[in-house]
Scaffold this active site. Structure first.
Site, short mmCIF file in Angstrom:
data_model
loop_
_atom_site.label_atom_id
_atom_site.label_comp_id
_atom_site.label_asym_id
_atom_site.label_seq_id
_atom_site.Cartn_x
_atom_site.Cartn_y
_atom_site.Cartn_z
N CYS A 1 -15.50 2.00 16.53
CA CYS A 1 -16.12 3.19 15.94
C CYS A 1 -16.24 4.25 17.03
O CYS A 1 -16.56 3.94 18.18
CB CYS A 1 -17.49 2.84 15.38
N CYS B 1 -20.27 -6.58 2.96
CA CYS B 1 -20.41 -5.45 3.87
C CYS B 1 -19.05 -5.27 4.55
O CYS B 1 -18.62 -6.11 5.34
CB CYS B 1 -21.52 -5.75 4.88
N CYS C 1 -23.33 5.27 18.25
CA CYS C 1 -24.79 5.20 18.10
C CYS C 1 -25.35 4.23 19.15
O CYS C 1 -24.79 3.15 19.35
CB CYS C 1 -25.17 4.72 16.70
N CYS D 1 -27.41 -5.55 10.40
CA CYS D 1 -27.01 -4.16 10.63
C CYS D 1 -27.05 -3.83 12.11
O CYS D 1 -28.01 -4.13 12.81
CB CYS D 1 -27.97 -3.23 9.92
N CYS E 1 -26.27 0.50 18.32
CA CYS E 1 -25.29 -0.27 17.56
C CYS E 1 -24.31 -1.01 18.46
O CYS E 1 -23.72 -0.42 19.37
CB CYS E 1 -24.53 0.67 16.63
N SER F 1 -27.34 7.46 7.24
CA SER F 1 -28.07 6.84 8.36
C SER F 1 -28.87 7.94 9.04
O SER F 1 -28.32 8.72 9.82
CB SER F 1 -27.08 6.23 9.36
N GLU G 1 -15.17 -7.43 11.60
CA GLU G 1 -16.10 -8.38 11.00
C GLU G 1 -16.49 -7.89 9.62
O GLU G 1 -16.66 -6.69 9.39
CB GLU G 1 -17.33 -8.53 11.89
N ASN H 1 -32.74 -4.65 14.52
CA ASN H 1 -32.24 -6.00 14.82
C ASN H 1 -31.84 -6.06 16.29
O ASN H 1 -30.89 -5.42 16.70
CB ASN H 1 -30.99 -6.29 13.96
S1 SF4 Z 1 -24.01 2.57 13.40
FE1 SF4 Z 1 -22.11 2.87 12.24
S2 SF4 Z 1 -21.47 4.95 12.83
FE2 SF4 Z 1 -22.95 4.31 14.38
S3 SF4 Z 1 -21.69 3.40 16.03
FE3 SF4 Z 1 -22.33 1.73 14.65
S4 SF4 Z 1 -20.61 1.50 13.24
FE4 SF4 Z 1 -20.40 3.52 14.18
#
Ligand code: SF4
Length: 359
Positions: free
Chosen positions: A120, A113, A124, A345, A127, A226, A100, A302
């Protein structure tokens, strides 16, 4: 350069090469250094991939290019628009994998973005992408390709709009894909390539310490870290990478980032209700952040389906913001965009089969 996937192994994708790499390749094969500049002009400035029209290039070189290279770019297979104007795109590559990419409008600015990986590995816990695991790195052509195809897409939809800024904050950890992101960034910055200014590109990392230490070997773009917590136990809960590279190691590496004059390191801080939004978090942030080079960007969490965390109230976000500013840390609050299409995000996740739910 690391090529994790090539659709046609007999041909290299010409968009995978920075001008410097292409120049070396051409010289090895008996052509001139300046031919790389000519090729870049046709590809990126004139946006003309039809080699037959490259009139200032010899027939011999044109035949070599046609025999040696493919000209593959990704395709847009879906797009959706948020009420606030943010647009999310599903971008498909030649192996049918998708990522995306998001276009975020703001006053005098249109930011893209960009994703750096399919999925990934960092995981995290806040996320959506982190729930996917890593499938593969994106190649340079797939990184710049997101910008190129969306610039073309815009010409048809909003002919007066131009993408002005790039953030590597989409799916994936850009420093985990260091070599390919470096090659792509060189193409973005090259005056004969896509010609963007250094200050217009921001690389965001979860804190891969060995790669942060290698940033002197990366084009000098803006860096965002981050951070999301100033206590190791909370950061480890949010970002498992902190168990390997804790705050002490991370901050030591950040202090070594080669920064040009008047450049900052931006610390992204996801504000989560009752977790990292307390007075003791403000105290710890003030103690932790290197003065003079640090800016904090607060991102109200979010929420997305199945997320365990909650967003603090608006008044609490303002209090946190004011307290940090009062204590001398330049702090901004990021305006959340695109939440209604899960484009904000931490919300990105390629789920083609679910796209009809977002329309
Ligand atoms: S915040 Fe960024 S580094 Fe962390 S899991 Fe999501 S995409 Fe990966």
């Amino acid at each position: 350069m690391r090529l994790d996937y090539m659709s046609d192994l007999s041909k290299k994708n010409i968009y995978d090469f920075s001008r410097e790499t292409l120049k070396n390749l051409l010289i090895t094969d008996g052509f001139k250094a300046f031919n790389a500049q000519q090729i870049f002009s046709w590809l990126y400035q004139k946006n003309e991939p039809n080699v037959e029209s490259w009139t200032n290039i010899s027939k011999n070189l044109r035949s070599y290019i046609q025999e040696s290279f493919s000209f593959e770019l990704p395709t847009v297979i879906w797009d959706g628009q948020s009420k606030d104007g943010t647009r999310k795109f599903l971008i498909k590559f030649s192996d049918s994998k998708t990522v995306e990419t998001v276009l975020i409008p703001a006053k005098n600015r249109l930011t893209i973005c960009i994703s750096s990986q399919v999925g990934c590995a960092i995981g995290c816990t806040f996320c959506h992408t982190g729930t996917m695991g890593l499938t593969r790195h994106l190649r340079p052509s797939e990184v710049t390709g997101q910008y190129i195809v969306l610039s073309e897409w815009l010409k048809n939809i909003e002919p007066d709009s131009r993408i002005t800024n790039i953030v590597y904050m989409g799916q994936g950890e850009p420093l985990h894909n260091f070599d390919n992101m470096k090659e792509a960034t060189e193409i973005f910055l090259d005056d004969y390539g896509l010609g963007l200014g250094q200050r217009r590109i921001t690389l965001s990392t979860s804190g891969m310490v060995p790669q942060i230490k290698k940033l002197n070997d990366f084009p000098p773009v803006n860096i965002a870290i981050s951070l999301h917590a100033a206590h190791d136990d909370i950061r480890s809960e949010l970002m498992p990478i902190n168990k390997v590279y804790d705050l002490n190691r991370l901050l030591s590496a950040i202090k070594e980032i080669p920064l040009k004059a008047h450049r900052w390191v931006t610390f992204e801080y996801l504000l989560i209700k009752n977790l990292n939004d307390r007075i003791e978090d403000i105290d710890a942030l003030v103690d932790l952040l290197p003065p003079k080079i640090s800016k904090v960007n607060l991102i109200p969490f979010n929420e997305y389906p199945e997320s365990n965390f909650k967003k603090p109230s608006h008044s609490h976000i303002l209090w946190f913001h004011n307290e940090l500013n009062k204590r001398g840390i330049i702090t901004t609050i990021r305006t959340t965009k695109g939440t209604d299409i899960l484009a904000a995000c931490g919300q990105l996740k390629s789920e083609y089969e679910k796209l009809n739910l977002w329309n």
